[in-house]
Structure formats: C-alpha cells, structure tokens
Scaffold this active site. Structure first.
Site, PDB file in Angstrom:
ATOM      1  N   GLU A 196      26.293  21.840 -32.296  1.00 42.66           N
ATOM      2  CA  GLU A 196      27.144  22.617 -31.390  1.00 42.66           C
ATOM      3  C   GLU A 196      26.485  22.465 -30.030  1.00 42.66           C
ATOM      4  OE1 GLU A 196      27.838  24.676 -28.845  1.00 42.66           O
ATOM      5  OE2 GLU A 196      27.424  26.594 -29.844  1.00 42.66           O
ATOM      6  N   GLU A 205      24.662  21.438 -19.134  1.00 42.02           N
ATOM      7  CA  GLU A 205      23.467  21.448 -20.002  1.00 42.02           C
ATOM      8  C   GLU A 205      23.137  20.036 -20.460  1.00 42.02           C
ATOM      9  OE1 GLU A 205      23.078  24.341 -23.308  1.00 42.02           O
ATOM     10  OE2 GLU A 205      24.833  25.256 -22.395  1.00 42.02           O
TER      11      GLU A 205
HETATM   12  N1  GJV Z   1      16.324  19.275 -29.395  1.00 45.37           N
HETATM   13  C1  GJV Z   1      16.260  20.368 -30.195  1.00 45.37           C
HETATM   14  N2  GJV Z   1      16.959  21.490 -29.963  1.00 45.37           N
HETATM   15  C2  GJV Z   1      17.772  21.518 -28.895  1.00 45.37           C
HETATM   16  C3  GJV Z   1      17.872  20.425 -28.013  1.00 45.37           C
HETATM   17  C4  GJV Z   1      17.107  19.268 -28.295  1.00 45.37           C
HETATM   18  N3  GJV Z   1      17.137  18.199 -27.508  1.00 45.37           N
HETATM   19  N4  GJV Z   1      18.737  20.740 -27.024  1.00 45.37           N
HETATM   20  C5  GJV Z   1      19.170  21.992 -27.272  1.00 45.37           C
HETATM   21  N5  GJV Z   1      18.576  22.468 -28.396  1.00 45.37           N
HETATM   22  N6  GJV Z   1      26.247  24.657 -27.164  1.00 45.37           N
HETATM   23  N7  GJV Z   1      25.638  24.955 -25.011  1.00 45.37           N
HETATM   24  C6  GJV Z   1      18.802  23.792 -29.015  1.00 45.37           C
HETATM   25  C7  GJV Z   1      18.562  24.966 -28.088  1.00 45.37           C
HETATM   26  O1  GJV Z   1      17.236  25.420 -28.088  1.00 45.37           O
HETATM   27  C8  GJV Z   1      19.507  26.007 -28.661  1.00 45.37           C
HETATM   28  O2  GJV Z   1      18.957  26.758 -29.687  1.00 45.37           O
HETATM   29  C9  GJV Z   1      20.651  25.163 -29.164  1.00 45.37           C
HETATM   30  O3  GJV Z   1      20.170  23.852 -29.338  1.00 45.37           O
HETATM   31  C10 GJV Z   1      21.765  25.147 -28.132  1.00 45.37           C
HETATM   32  C11 GJV Z   1      23.064  25.255 -28.785  1.00 45.37           C
HETATM   33  C12 GJV Z   1      24.067  25.988 -27.947  1.00 45.37           C
HETATM   34  N8  GJV Z   1      24.223  25.452 -26.628  1.00 45.37           N
HETATM   35  C13 GJV Z   1      25.397  25.000 -26.268  1.00 45.37           C
END
Ligand code: GJV
Length: 463
Positions: A196, A205
């Site tokens: 997601e 983002e």
């Molecule tokens: N690697 C691991 N976790 C991630 C990464 C990454 N590169 N990028 C984001 N997250 N839908 N706008 C994690 C982040 O810490 C958060 O828990 C989740 O993914 C975002 C999901 C919702 N954001 C969005």
C-alpha cells in the site's frame, strides 16, 4: 535599481546557485537554468523566494537553490534527499497507522483482494512491502495459505509488528524484516508483491520507487503485483465554500474593505494544493478523466520523472545514430505529463480541479473480478480524501463548454519524495447568452511546489 532599494534593508541578499532548470509559469516567476547564480532578496515563504537574475526579479522555488559556496555535503539538509529520518520517524509512531487502519475502505479493499484470491495464494511466497503494523500480512496468513509472507518495514514499528504477528498466531507464516526494502536480502524470489504505497495525488512520498526496485529485484518472472495498475484522476469542479472562506471573505469583513489582502490570499491559499479536500459529487462539473496511468508491471523508475518524445518510440530506421541521439535528447523532458479533455455537463462556477487516484488489483482466479480501490468523490471516503487545485480566479462555465489541457508532474530534483504539479488549460465556450456567440478562450497555468511532507497535511478521518 529596484534591487538597491531592497539591499538597503536589514538583510543583505544572499547568493544561491540553481541546482536545476526552472521554467517560470506566469510573469511573477523567474526562469533560470542549472548553475545560474541568483541573488535572493527575500525569503517570502518557505517555498517561494524573491530573487534576482541578471537584473530581472521574480519568485523562484526555494528547493531548486543551494547557497553558493556550500558544497553539497556541507548542507546538512541536503544529506538525505529522501528525508528518511523524518519519514520513517513518523511511521514509527501510532498516529499514521491509526489513520490508515481506521480507513475502512482502504483496509477492507486489501482484505477483499486476499479473500477473493485465497485459493491462488496457496503455497505462494508473498512480500508485503511497507507492512506497517502487518495488517495485510496477517490477512494473508489468516485468510489464505501462503507458504511464506515477508513483511518488510523500515520504521521502528516493525518491532511491534513482530509482536502482533505472534499475538495473532501468524508467526509460522509471517516473517517480519526490519529495514528498507532497498537493502533487503531474501533467500528466494517472491510470487506476489503486495504494497500500500499510494500517497496524495498518487505519487507524493514516491514510495512507489521502493516498490519498483523491489519488483525488479525480488519478483519472480510471471509474479504478481498488487496493485497491478494505478491511475490519477482529475475533474474540473466548483469549490464555493473554500473560495468564500479564503477569498470572498476579504471583500467586506465587519463593514471594512480588506480587498488589498486578496492578492496575498491568492498567493497563500491558491498556489498550493489543498490536501484533504472532500469534494461533493455535485460540485464536479463533468465526468472525471484519468490523466496518468501506471502499469505496475512495466513502469520504470525513470518514467516517474522523464517523458520521452514520440520519436523516441518511433525511431525512423533510416536516420543516423548521431541524429537519433540529438533527437532523443531534444524530446526528453524532465517531467511526467498527462492530457485531459473535459466537456462541461452543467452550468457552474469553475473554481479549480480536483485530483484523486484509483488502484486496481488483478484477480489470480480464473474469471475472477478485478478489485478496485477508488478514492474519488463517488466512493466511500478514504484518509487520502481528494486534492483541490484552485484557479487564480473563478470562471463561469456552461454545459457544452470544453476544458482541455495537460497536467505536468515534475519530481523534485532534490527532495525525492516531492513533486511540483502544474496544470495548463484552455476553455472553449460557445454559449450564446451575454457573450453572444463569441468563442471564449482562457488559458492559465499554475504551479505548486511542495517541499513539505504530506504528513503535515493529513488530518484524521473519522469513519
Ligand atoms: N522500505 C520499507 N518500508 C517502507 C519503505 C521502504 N522503502 N517505504 C515506506 N515504508 N501509502 N502513503 C513503510 C513506512 O515506514 C510505513 O510503515 C509504510 O511503509 C507506508 C505505507 C503507507 N504510506 C502510503
């Protein structure tokens, strides 16, 4: 000459270097190219500065500039263009997870995807990228029988997720891996990559980049992406109450004429998108149109910031290599663009454009239906709500008028999680009332530079 006046003020102008090209939209802004040295006279806002280049003065986007003399490494703020400390720091607390989990449309859509594909998920290896509190991974473990779910999470929330996985009896299947997906090491390729990742206006983002890199590295040939496709939708709309609150307000508050503040109000409220806007379907002036579509199997990271001209795809065979290089160069632009063409369906006041996204999850079952998450005004509200882009001034439109143009998404060359959105549009109207068959033609361009995290803009949605 004007410059000297400014120089007499307390703050002496500072010299900045342009990190990349910028093309002004509107006479208030100043164009420059990479390496230009600009004198910054006034940091009017966090995003837009008043600067001078070769005697010409105008607004420039602050994020495109670096203090002259500072080496890239000197500027602490330039050290991490991904702002990961701030980004993963926010995801290490409960506030955002509460917001996402409370969003039933979002969460139930992912559950629905798992339920409706449970037979096909049997014995499959899944990666849940950015698992947060692990909800999707636990849906997989409880509602289907995958052989393994790698739940990848970079923030410190991962420690709690491990505990939740255990608490819910999913530890046999779900392995929580704390770390950035980009640095991940796995013992095997995965069959399904679910995530997601969508931000405001779909791309903010730019978590999608992490998903694409993981796809290229860890998804086996023929593996499945969920979401499988995504689109950014746009519609021209009315926004009367927002206009009244922020602009009409200054006409006569308490019987006094405050109209001199209107240009300031315009600059403050209309040059940035309004996130978390919930548009009433009645305020849409016509049907929406998908302006950007991403095929999650084929889209490349570079497609997020560069678009190629037609000639790049349709290479004429007979041209020499030298000529091709020249042509490719001149047709590559540092932006993503989408076209739109709307036909106004009812008379109304055109205040701006509203944007939102949809994502589709293809079915793995024979004849199974695609599941869609639609964050638009005709679906249940989500925590993303919609994004409103206001015009400089409202315009009366009539049924049959056409509004066509394009949207340009320019990823910030410095701050990798951000982008600029510009809309260029023209209205053609053939109404025969006051204008007596005159074809009206307006063009406007506006540009929004976003330097701040979307996290600042999310507000809770109580569902
Ligand atoms: N690697 C691991 N976790 C991630 C990464 C990454 N590169 N990028 C984001 N997250 N839908 N706008 C994690 C982040 O810490 C958060 O828990 C989740 O993914 C975002 C999901 C919702 N954001 C969005």
């Amino acid at each position: 000459m004007q410059t000297e006046k400014v120089e007499e003020e307390d703050d002496a102008p500072e010299e900045y270097v342009a990190l990349c090209d910028f093309t002004a939209s509107g006479s208030e802004q100043l164009s420059f190219i990479t390496g230009d040295k600009l004198l910054v006279h006034n940091k009017s806002s966090a995003d837009w500065w008043w600067a001078e280049l070769q005697g010409v003065i105008g607004y420039v986007p602050a994020s495109y500039l670096r203090l002259d003399g500072a080496e890239e490494g000197d500027d602490a703020s330039l050290e991490d263009p991904w702002q990961d400390d701030e980004y993963f720091g926010s995801y290490g607390t409960l506030r955002l997870h509460l917001e996402m989990l409370s969003d039933r449309s979002r969460t139930e859509t992912y559950r629905q995807v798992i339920v409706s594909n449970s037979a096909s998920l049997r014995d499959k290896v899944v990666m849940d990228l950015g698992c947060g509190t692990g909800i999707i991974s636990m849906f997989c473990a409880q509602l289907a029988k995958p052989s393994m779910v790698y739940a990848v999470e970079a923030s410190s929330m991962a420690e709690h997720t491990r505990q939740l996985v255990k608490q819910n009896g999913c530890e046999e299947v779900v392995t929580v891996l704390q770390g950035r997906a980009e640095e991940l090491e796995l013992p095997e390729q995965v069959d399904i990559l679910v995530s997601e990742w969508m931000g405001n206006c779909l791309l903010f983002e730019f978590m999608v980049e992490s998903v694409l890199l993981a796809r290229d590295r860890w998804l086996r040939d023929g593996g499945v992406m969920w979401p499988s496709s995504a689109a950014l939708a746009l519609v021209p709309c009315q926004a009367d109450s927002y206009y009244t609150e922020t602009m009409a307000f200054w006409e006569r508050p308490y019987g006094l004429d405050f109209t001199p503040l209107q240009p300031l109000a315009q600059q403050e409220f209309f040059t940035k998108p309004k996130f978390s806007h919930l548009i009433d379907p009645e305020d849409c002036l016509c049907a929406p149109c998908d302006v950007i579509c991403l095929n999650m199997y084929t889209v490349q990271v570079r497609d997020l910031e560069v678009s190629n001209g037609l000639l790049y795809y349709k290479r004429p065979q007979f041209l020499s290599v030298y000529l091709l290089i020249l042509m490719e160069h001149s047709f590559i632009s540092q932006e993503m663009t989408g076209e739109f063409q709307f036909c106004v369906e009812k008379p109304g006041i055109f205040h701006g454009f509203t944007a939102w996204f949809t994502v589709q999850f293809e079915s793995l079952e024979m004849g199974g239906a695609t599941v869609e998450l639609n964050t638009g005004p005709n679906s249940d509200p989500t925590h993303w709500k919609q994004t409103l882009f206001m015009l400089d001034r409202p315009i009366q439109v009539y049924a049959g008028d056409s509004i066509h143009g394009n949207i340009v998404l320019r990823r910030n060359p410095v701050w990798r999680r951000h982008m600029t959105v510009a809309l260029h549009w023209t209205i053609n109207s053939n109404t025969d009332d006051s204008q007596a068959n005159i074809s009206l033609h307006y063009t406007s361009i506006f540009i929004n530079v976003l330097l701040f995290s979307w996290l600042l803009f999310t507000s809770s949605l109580h569902l």
